[in-house]
Design a protein around this motif. Structure first.
Motif, PDB file in Angstrom:
ATOM      1  N   GLY A  33      64.436  45.379 -12.845  1.00 57.89           N
ATOM      2  CA  GLY A  33      65.551  46.212 -12.418  1.00 57.89           C
ATOM      3  C   GLY A  33      66.895  45.693 -12.883  1.00 57.89           C
ATOM      4  N   LEU A  34      66.887  44.744 -13.832  1.00 56.99           N
ATOM      5  CA  LEU A  34      68.111  44.161 -14.374  1.00 56.99           C
ATOM      6  C   LEU A  34      68.308  44.655 -15.811  1.00 56.99           C
ATOM      7  N   ILE A  35      69.355  44.207 -16.474  1.00 61.98           N
ATOM      8  CA  ILE A  35      69.610  44.558 -17.866  1.00 61.98           C
ATOM      9  C   ILE A  35      70.040  43.311 -18.636  1.00 61.98           C
ATOM     10  N   PRO A  36      69.769  43.270 -19.953  1.00 63.35           N
ATOM     11  CA  PRO A  36      70.206  42.120 -20.766  1.00 63.35           C
ATOM     12  C   PRO A  36      71.695  42.236 -21.086  1.00 63.35           C
ATOM     13  N   ALA A  37      72.514  41.948 -20.104  1.00 62.80           N
ATOM     14  CA  ALA A  37      73.946  42.257 -20.183  1.00 62.80           C
ATOM     15  C   ALA A  37      74.739  41.199 -20.945  1.00 62.80           C
ATOM     16  N   THR A  38      74.874  40.006 -20.380  1.00 65.09           N
ATOM     17  CA  THR A  38      75.751  39.012 -21.014  1.00 65.09           C
ATOM     18  C   THR A  38      75.206  38.539 -22.355  1.00 65.09           C
ATOM     19  N   ILE A  39      73.891  38.584 -22.523  1.00 64.56           N
ATOM     20  CA  ILE A  39      73.331  38.222 -23.828  1.00 64.56           C
ATOM     21  C   ILE A  39      73.434  39.369 -24.822  1.00 64.56           C
ATOM     22  N   VAL A  71      63.434  46.944 -28.783  1.00 63.25           N
ATOM     23  CA  VAL A  71      62.960  45.996 -27.764  1.00 63.25           C
ATOM     24  C   VAL A  71      63.947  45.768 -26.623  1.00 63.25           C
ATOM     25  N   PHE A  72      65.148  46.300 -26.717  1.00 58.45           N
ATOM     26  CA  PHE A  72      66.217  45.964 -25.774  1.00 58.45           C
ATOM     27  C   PHE A  72      65.970  46.546 -24.389  1.00 58.45           C
TER      28      PHE A  72
END
Length: 260
Positions: A140-146, A162-163
Motif C-alpha cells: 500500500g506504499l509507493i516508491p516515492a523518495t527513490i 516495474v515501477f
C-alpha cells in the motif's frame, strides 16, 4: 564508529562501503540512513579516497526499507513523518552527489530502497541468481523518495514496466532495465568490480569529480521541488488506509484485502 555500516579503505584509495545488517538483509533503518548520510560526507571530503564501492554484507544487497521504521512513521504525527522522509531523501541525494565514483557491488537481492541505492551508483554490477523488485505497492506504499533516481536510471518507458506492479525480476532483466551494467557469476563479481575500479586510478581525482558534476548538470536530476514532491507523496501514503492495511497484513502474516 558506525553500527549499521562498515567502511574499509585500501592503500590505493578504494573505499568499500558495506551495508552491515546481514541478519536483516541490510534493510534501511533510521540509524543506517543517518550513518550513510554521514559516510557520504566523510568519503566525499577525504582526499585519500579515489573510488567508493557500495555493497552489502551477507546474502543480500539491500532488501528495502525497515518495515519497523515504516510502522513507526505511520504511528507518528505529520511533522515527524515529514522529517523522517526528508532524512531518507537527503541520504539518497548525498550518495547521488558524492564527488567520487560510486560503484555498486550488488552481491544479492535488492527490493524497494535497495533499487534506489543501485540507482544512485555511477555503475552497478550484480550477480546472476538474485531477484529484484520495487515492491512498495504490495504494502500500500509507493516508491516515492527513490523515484527520481530510479526513473533517471531506467528512463520512463522502462520504469513503467516495474515501477507500479511490484513484479520481481532477475539480474538479466535488471541489465535490460539499466539498473545493472552487467550481471556475472558470483565467483566473478570481485574481478568485475576491479575492472570498474582500476581505470579511475589512472585519472585525475579533481577531473573525475568535475566530470561527474557535469553529467549531473547536463542530465535531468532531482531538484529541491522534486524532492519535496516525493516527500509529500511518501508522507501521504504513510497516512493512507491502504498503507495501514498493507503494513498490518505483513506483520500479521496474512494477505491484505486487495491481494488476489
Amino acid at each position: 564508529m558506525f553500527e549499521t555500516i562498515m567502511i574499509e579503505t585500501d592503500g590505493r584509495g578504494v573505499a568499500r562501503l558495506t551495508l552491515n545488517r546481514p541478519d536483516r538483509h541490510n534493510v534501511l533503518s533510521a540509524a543506517m540512513i543517518a550513518e550513510l548520510t554521514r559516510a557520504a560526507a566523510d568519503l566525499g571530503a577525504d582526499p585519500a579516497v579515489r573510488v567508493v564501492v557500495l555493497t552489502g554484507a551477507g546474502e543480500s544487497f539491500c532488501a528495502g526499507g525497515d518495515l519497523g521504521w515504516m510502522k513507526d512513521q505511520m504511528a507518528a504525527d505529520a511533522p515527524t513523518r515529514g522529517a523522517e522522509a526528508r532524512k531518507l531523501a537527503m541520504m539518497l541525494k548525498a550518495l547521488n552527489e558524492l564527488p567520487k565514483p560510486l560503484i555498486g557491488r550488488v552481491n544479492g537481492q535488492a527490493f524497494g530502497g535497495g533499487i534506489g541505492m543501485m540507482s544512485v551508483c555511477d555503475v552497478a554490477v550484480g550477480v546472476t541468481g538474485p531477484r529484484f523488485g520495487l515492491t512498495e505497492t504490495r504494502l500500500g506504499l509507493i516508491p516515492a523518495t527513490i523515484g527520481p533516481y530510479v526513473v533517471a536510471r531506467m528512463g520512463e518507458a522502462r520504469a513503467r514496466r516495474v515501477f507500479m506492479s511490484a513484479r520481481l525480476f532477475g539480474a538479466e532483466e535488471a541489465v535490460d532495465l539499466g539498473l545493472l551494467a552487467r550481471a556475472v557469476a558470483p565467483d566473478a563479481l570481485d574481478d568485475a568490480i576491479e575492472a570498474e575500479v582500476r581505470p579511475y586510478l589512472s585519472c585525475a581525482p579533481g577531473a573525475v569529480a568535475e566530470a561527474k558534476a557535469l553529467v549531473r548538470a547536463l542530465a535531468p536530476t532531482p531538484d529541491e521541488a522534486a524532492i519535496d514532491t516525493t516527500i509529500a507523496a511518501l508522507v501521504a501514503r504513510w497516512e493512507s488506509a491502504e498503507a495501514v492495511e498493507g503494513i498490518g497484513a505483513f506483520f500479521d502474516k496474512r494477505k491484505p484485502f486487495w491481494s488476489a
